[in-house]
Design an enzyme around this catalytic site. Structure first.
Site, PDB file in Angstrom:
ATOM      1  N   HIS A  96      -7.175  10.043  -0.571  1.00  0.00           N
ATOM      2  CA  HIS A  96      -7.988   9.331   0.409  1.00  0.00           C
ATOM      3  C   HIS A  96      -8.723   8.198  -0.319  1.00  0.00           C
ATOM      4  O   HIS A  96      -9.283   8.426  -1.400  1.00  0.00           O
ATOM      5  CB  HIS A  96      -8.987  10.301   1.060  1.00  0.00           C
ATOM      6  CG  HIS A  96      -9.804   9.652   2.127  1.00  0.00           C
ATOM      7  ND1 HIS A  96      -9.290   9.351   3.373  1.00  0.00           N
ATOM      8  CD2 HIS A  96     -11.070   9.205   2.120  1.00  0.00           C
ATOM      9  CE1 HIS A  96     -10.229   8.746   4.088  1.00  0.00           C
ATOM     10  NE2 HIS A  96     -11.325   8.649   3.363  1.00  0.00           N
ATOM     11  N   GLY A 137       3.739   1.998   1.365  1.00  0.00           N
ATOM     12  CA  GLY A 137       4.451   2.838   0.400  1.00  0.00           C
ATOM     13  C   GLY A 137       4.249   2.462  -1.053  1.00  0.00           C
ATOM     14  O   GLY A 137       5.052   2.843  -1.906  1.00  0.00           O
ATOM     15  N   ASN A 185      -3.349  15.273  -0.719  1.00  0.00           N
ATOM     16  CA  ASN A 185      -3.561  13.983  -0.052  1.00  0.00           C
ATOM     17  C   ASN A 185      -4.421  13.095  -0.940  1.00  0.00           C
ATOM     18  O   ASN A 185      -5.248  13.577  -1.714  1.00  0.00           O
ATOM     19  CB  ASN A 185      -4.274  14.206   1.292  1.00  0.00           C
ATOM     20  CG  ASN A 185      -4.531  12.890   2.034  1.00  0.00           C
ATOM     21  OD1 ASN A 185      -3.628  12.074   2.176  1.00  0.00           O
ATOM     22  ND2 ASN A 185      -5.756  12.682   2.464  1.00  0.00           N
TER      23      ASN A 185
HETATM   24  C1  GRF Z   1      -3.792   4.092   0.359  1.00  0.00           C
HETATM   25  O1  GRF Z   1      -4.997   3.369   0.358  1.00  0.00           O
HETATM   26  C2  GRF Z   1      -4.098   5.562   0.372  1.00  0.00           C
HETATM   27  O2  GRF Z   1      -5.241   5.911  -0.369  1.00  0.00           O
HETATM   28  C3  GRF Z   1      -4.364   5.794   1.825  1.00  0.00           C
HETATM   29  O3  GRF Z   1      -3.446   4.979   2.522  1.00  0.00           O
HETATM   30  C4  GRF Z   1      -3.067   3.913   1.660  1.00  0.00           C
HETATM   31  C5  GRF Z   1      -1.581   3.981   1.456  1.00  0.00           C
HETATM   32  O4  GRF Z   1      -1.141   2.841   0.903  1.00  0.00           O
HETATM   33  N1  GRF Z   1      -4.205   7.182   2.162  1.00  0.00           N
HETATM   34  P1  GRF Z   1       0.435   2.774   0.538  1.00  0.00           P
HETATM   35  O5  GRF Z   1       1.208   2.981   1.829  1.00  0.00           O
HETATM   36  O6  GRF Z   1       0.726   3.854  -0.464  1.00  0.00           O
HETATM   37  O7  GRF Z   1       0.613   1.403  -0.034  1.00  0.00           O
END
Ligand code: GRF
Length: 196
Positions: free
Chosen positions: A108, A15, A106
């Site tokens: 990525h 998060g 989203n």
């Molecule tokens: C991040 O690397 C995001 O790009 C990917 O999942 C990860 C989430 O990290 N989709 P967090 O839970 O926000 O720390």
């Protein structure tokens, strides 16, 4: 005074992006506010980060997330106008993509279309980038469509990968890009969608 847009952030784990978005929009309330964090794992840190910042959070199982009554009820109850998936590992059901088309985004942790699709998430992405000997990687912020990581690209930022970078080094570089760019990109998508 325009109605402030209310964002729900969907997260499955740490998060850090959810927390970063909450803090950013606390300082940019004229554009939007993060009103809800949705998480599919009770043990994840994301809901606790939300609560620590005074933002409502709800933990929902895969079945609840796939049940139109349940998830639509929660999003309507919180007046959600916009959804950001940040480390959300479940597939968003089609009815939700339909309801929020153009308002569900989203992030990525790679330069799509490379290193995307099912199974490409978190550390797996960075391991694949290092294994492929890539000289750069980055982030992709895109609209969500029915397939994994296939929606229209909104923004990309790249960073160099050196030959001796480990997946952890790459993850750190990518995370820096996420923290730096996700909030303002979301803010500009929302600001530009006003009046639609
Ligand atoms: C991040 O690397 C995001 O790009 C990917 O999942 C990860 C989430 O990290 N989709 P967090 O839970 O926000 O720390």
């Amino acid at each position: 005074m325009p109605i402030i847009k209310r964002i729900a952030v969907f997260a499955s784990g740490n998060g850090s992006n959810a927390e970063n978005l909450i803090k950013y929009f606390n300082d940019h309330r004229e554009t939007a506010e993060v009103a809800l964090v949705v998480c599919n794992r009770p043990d994840a840190l994301a809901p606790r980060r939300a609560e620590a910042l005074g933002v409502a959070s709800v933990v929902m199982s895969r079945d609840q997330l796939n049940d139109p009554e349940t998830i639509n009820g929660v999003l309507t109850a919180h007046g959600i106008d916009f959804i950001v998936l940040a480390g959300f590992l479940l597939k968003v059901p089609e009815f939700l993509v339909d309801r929020y088309r153009g308002r569900i985004v989203n992030i990525h942790p790679a330069l799509l279309p490379k290193f995307g699709g099912k199974g490409m998430y978190g550390r797996h992405v960075h391991e694949a980038v290092v294994a492929a000997g890539e000289r750069e990687t980055g982030i992709t912020i895109h609209h969500v469509s029915e397939g994994y990581d296939e929606g229209r690209v909104i923004f990309q930022a790249a960073v160099a990968v050196s030959a001796d970078d480990t997946p952890a080094d790459v993850e750190r570089k990518v995370r820096d890009l996420e923290i730096r760019h996700l909030p303002w990109v979301i803010g500009s998508v929302i600001a530009n969608s006003d009046g639609e």
